[in-house]
Design a protein around this motif. Structure first.
Motif, PDB file in Angstrom:
ATOM      1  N   LEU A 100      27.284  47.362  69.837  1.00 34.22           N
ATOM      2  CA  LEU A 100      27.448  47.813  68.612  1.00 34.22           C
ATOM      3  C   LEU A 100      27.400  49.280  68.442  1.00 34.22           C
ATOM      4  O   LEU A 100      28.117  49.889  67.486  1.00 34.22           O
ATOM      5  N   LEU A 101      26.346  49.895  68.972  1.00 34.73           N
ATOM      6  CA  LEU A 101      26.436  51.541  69.005  1.00 34.73           C
ATOM      7  C   LEU A 101      27.793  52.145  69.129  1.00 34.73           C
ATOM      8  O   LEU A 101      27.827  53.393  68.649  1.00 34.73           O
ATOM      9  N   ALA A 102      28.648  51.536  70.179  1.00 32.32           N
ATOM     10  CA  ALA A 102      30.071  52.246  70.475  1.00 32.32           C
ATOM     11  C   ALA A 102      30.656  51.976  69.226  1.00 32.32           C
ATOM     12  O   ALA A 102      31.445  52.935  68.813  1.00 32.32           O
ATOM     13  N   SER A 103      30.721  50.839  68.617  1.00 30.34           N
ATOM     14  CA  SER A 103      31.546  50.750  67.171  1.00 30.34           C
ATOM     15  C   SER A 103      31.130  51.462  66.217  1.00 30.34           C
ATOM     16  O   SER A 103      32.037  52.102  65.467  1.00 30.34           O
ATOM     17  N   LEU A 104      29.892  51.963  65.963  1.00 27.16           N
ATOM     18  CA  LEU A 104      29.323  52.628  65.038  1.00 27.16           C
ATOM     19  C   LEU A 104      29.763  54.081  65.259  1.00 27.16           C
ATOM     20  O   LEU A 104      30.270  54.755  64.230  1.00 27.16           O
ATOM     21  N   LYS A 105      29.749  54.504  66.578  1.00 28.28           N
ATOM     22  CA  LYS A 105      30.252  55.510  66.798  1.00 28.28           C
ATOM     23  C   LYS A 105      31.576  56.081  66.648  1.00 28.28           C
ATOM     24  O   LYS A 105      32.093  57.168  65.960  1.00 28.28           O
ATOM     25  N   GLU A 106      32.482  54.848  66.496  1.00 21.05           N
ATOM     26  CA  GLU A 106      33.980  55.271  66.292  1.00 21.05           C
ATOM     27  C   GLU A 106      33.996  55.323  64.683  1.00 21.05           C
ATOM     28  O   GLU A 106      35.101  56.189  64.394  1.00 21.05           O
ATOM     29  N   ILE A 107      33.297  54.877  64.103  1.00 20.59           N
ATOM     30  CA  ILE A 107      33.176  55.029  62.577  1.00 20.59           C
ATOM     31  C   ILE A 107      32.756  56.206  62.310  1.00 20.59           C
ATOM     32  O   ILE A 107      32.930  56.930  61.175  1.00 20.59           O
ATOM     33  N   GLY A 108      31.837  56.875  63.264  1.00 24.69           N
ATOM     34  CA  GLY A 108      31.218  58.231  62.733  1.00 24.69           C
ATOM     35  C   GLY A 108      29.917  57.969  62.126  1.00 24.69           C
ATOM     36  O   GLY A 108      29.329  58.855  61.404  1.00 24.69           O
ATOM     37  N   VAL A 109      29.240  56.900  62.585  1.00 26.61           N
ATOM     38  CA  VAL A 109      27.877  56.615  61.844  1.00 26.61           C
ATOM     39  C   VAL A 109      27.001  56.267  63.079  1.00 26.61           C
ATOM     40  O   VAL A 109      27.290  55.667  64.084  1.00 26.61           O
ATOM     41  N   ALA A 110      25.843  57.099  62.988  1.00 24.88           N
ATOM     42  CA  ALA A 110      24.821  56.684  63.642  1.00 24.88           C
ATOM     43  C   ALA A 110      23.494  55.904  63.230  1.00 24.88           C
ATOM     44  O   ALA A 110      23.328  55.747  62.006  1.00 24.88           O
ATOM     45  N   PRO A 111      22.837  55.236  64.167  1.00 21.41           N
ATOM     46  CA  PRO A 111      21.694  54.463  63.483  1.00 21.41           C
ATOM     47  C   PRO A 111      20.838  55.137  62.340  1.00 21.41           C
ATOM     48  O   PRO A 111      20.490  54.409  61.505  1.00 21.41           O
ATOM     49  N   ALA A 112      20.567  56.356  62.677  1.00 24.05           N
ATOM     50  CA  ALA A 112      19.680  57.013  61.814  1.00 24.05           C
ATOM     51  C   ALA A 112      20.327  57.325  60.258  1.00 24.05           C
ATOM     52  O   ALA A 112      19.574  57.650  59.236  1.00 24.05           O
ATOM     53  N   ASP A 113      21.749  57.058  60.423  1.00 26.82           N
ATOM     54  CA  ASP A 113      22.412  57.241  59.152  1.00 26.82           C
ATOM     55  C   ASP A 113      22.387  56.034  57.927  1.00 26.82           C
ATOM     56  O   ASP A 113      22.619  56.102  56.811  1.00 26.82           O
ATOM     57  N   ILE A 114      21.904  54.800  58.776  1.00 32.05           N
ATOM     58  CA  ILE A 114      21.829  53.630  58.019  1.00 32.05           C
ATOM     59  C   ILE A 114      20.459  53.617  57.247  1.00 32.05           C
ATOM     60  O   ILE A 114      19.523  53.338  57.690  1.00 32.05           O
ATOM     61  N   GLN A 115      20.488  53.700  55.869  1.00 32.55           N
ATOM     62  CA  GLN A 115      19.412  53.478  55.122  1.00 32.55           C
ATOM     63  C   GLN A 115      18.885  52.054  54.779  1.00 32.55           C
ATOM     64  O   GLN A 115      17.701  52.080  54.463  1.00 32.55           O
ATOM     65  N   ASN A 116      19.823  51.270  54.793  1.00 31.59           N
ATOM     66  CA  ASN A 116      19.408  49.731  54.411  1.00 31.59           C
ATOM     67  C   ASN A 116      19.855  48.856  55.435  1.00 31.59           C
ATOM     68  O   ASN A 116      20.995  48.819  55.809  1.00 31.59           O
ATOM     69  N   LEU A 117      18.845  48.009  55.752  1.00 35.65           N
ATOM     70  CA  LEU A 117      19.229  46.998  56.800  1.00 35.65           C
ATOM     71  C   LEU A 117      18.789  45.520  56.390  1.00 35.65           C
ATOM     72  O   LEU A 117      17.918  45.452  55.941  1.00 35.65           O
ATOM     73  N   ALA A 118      19.476  44.664  56.358  1.00 32.52           N
ATOM     74  CA  ALA A 118      19.266  43.181  56.202  1.00 32.52           C
ATOM     75  C   ALA A 118      20.049  42.480  57.253  1.00 32.52           C
ATOM     76  O   ALA A 118      21.186  42.695  57.528  1.00 32.52           O
ATOM     77  N   MET A 119      19.317  41.223  57.351  1.00 33.35           N
ATOM     78  CA  MET A 119      20.003  40.168  58.294  1.00 33.35           C
ATOM     79  C   MET A 119      19.852  39.070  57.733  1.00 33.35           C
ATOM     80  O   MET A 119      18.933  38.337  57.182  1.00 33.35           O
ATOM     81  N   SER A 120      20.880  37.999  57.953  1.00 35.96           N
ATOM     82  CA  SER A 120      20.898  36.875  57.366  1.00 35.96           C
ATOM     83  C   SER A 120      19.585  36.042  57.921  1.00 35.96           C
ATOM     84  O   SER A 120      19.313  35.299  57.179  1.00 35.96           O
ATOM     85  N   HIS A 121      19.250  36.144  59.255  1.00 37.76           N
ATOM     86  CA  HIS A 121      18.285  35.468  59.547  1.00 37.76           C
ATOM     87  C   HIS A 121      17.940  36.252  61.039  1.00 37.76           C
ATOM     88  O   HIS A 121      18.593  37.092  61.456  1.00 37.76           O
ATOM     89  N   LEU A 122      16.968  35.769  61.787  1.00 38.01           N
ATOM     90  CA  LEU A 122      16.527  36.581  63.018  1.00 38.01           C
ATOM     91  C   LEU A 122      16.975  35.852  64.264  1.00 38.01           C
ATOM     92  O   LEU A 122      16.362  36.082  65.255  1.00 38.01           O
TER      93      LEU A 122
END
Length: 277
Positions: A100-122
């Motif tokens: 996932l980190l590689a996919s985000l890097k391709e988009i130009g987004v780092a984990p710290a750039d994401i302000q909101n996180l939600a998951m359908s379940h755990l």
């Protein structure tokens, strides 16, 4: 009254785009692994003996007010395991070809750039990389949160190590539906049943229109069409009610259901770094 007000916000999206303030700009559908199932009996008795290759997605949403990530997929650690990780007594094998980190890097987004996180379940294929996003505000139904961070998360099918670092993150413990940005374009909908605090996400895309990200409300199209509830679900009665709720929401808003694991539907969606609008 609260639900009626929220529904009014959702329906207000029927106005022309020029009448609405800037909201969701685009959404990236990210390949977040695959789960190879040897026998679908746990998912539907009618398909016992059949196998399936479940797709697994994460969804990165660009809103005018910031980034939101929905689900975190299989663990990036699986990328180092070419033969995958066997679970459920070998009934399911998890794969993660591209982290996932590689996919985000391709988009130009780092984990710290994401302000909101939600998951359908755990469950592990939805929360496998949750620990990367400690800087984000976490949105989770209160029963799911209490089960996850309580004394026995394993009783709910959760692997605490997948999300342990979120314990100290800012969290909004939900007791129902929640409009994330306050404009009706990204709304978390409580949909319990698969787990104690399962939720789905309503997203109003600027060109595609409204979609509902299923989580594990259903795993593939045949189960949705037949309203079939997997035997493994936490509460089958709640699952059936949640499916009915989503069906009614689709009828009222014209939303399409994007089934997270469905392989045929997945093949028709552009994948990151491409995006949908």
């Amino acid at each position: 009254m609260k639900k009626l007000m929220l529904l009014a916000v959702l329906l207000s999206g029927c106005a022309s785009m020029s009448d609405r303030p800037a909201g969701v700009e685009r959404m990236y559908v990210i390949n977040c692994g695959e789960n190879h199932v040897k026998d679908l009996a746990r998912w539907a008795a009618a398909d016992a003996g059949k196998g399936a290759d479940f797709k697994n997605h994460c969804y990165l949403i660009k809103h005018a007010r910031g980034w939101m990530l929905w689900d975190t997929g299989n663990s990036d650690s699986l990328a180092a395991m070419p033969n995958g990780n066997s679970v459920l007594g070998g009934m399911l094998v998890q794969h993660m070809k591209k982290p996932l980190l590689a996919s985000l890097k391709e988009i130009g987004v780092a984990p710290a750039d994401i302000q909101n996180l939600a998951m359908s379940h755990l469950h592990g294929d939805h929360a496998g990389n949750a620990n990367y996003f400690t800087a984000a505000t976490l949105y989770m139904q209160a029963p799911e949160y209490e089960a996850a961070f309580g004394p026995e998360p394993q009783k709910f099918g959760f692997v605490a190590a997948n999300y342990a670092k979120l314990r100290d993150s800012k969290a909004v413990k939900l007791t129902g539906d929640h409009d994330v940005f306050g404009d009706g374009t990204v709304v978390i909908k409580s949909a319990p049943g698969h787990t104690v605090g399962h939720q789905v996400l309503f997203v109003r895309l600027p060109r595609t229109g409204p979609v509902i990200l299923s989580g594990d409300l259903v795993h593939y199209t045949a189960n949705w069409e037949g309203r079939r509830v997997p035997s493994m679900n936490f509460n089958p009665t709640q699952s059936a009610r949640s499916m009915m709720m989503v069906d009614e929401l689709m009828a009222k808003t014209g939303a399409k259901l994007w089934i997270n694991h469905d392989p045929t539907q997945s093949n028709g969606l552009p994948k990151a770094p491409a995006y949908v609008q």
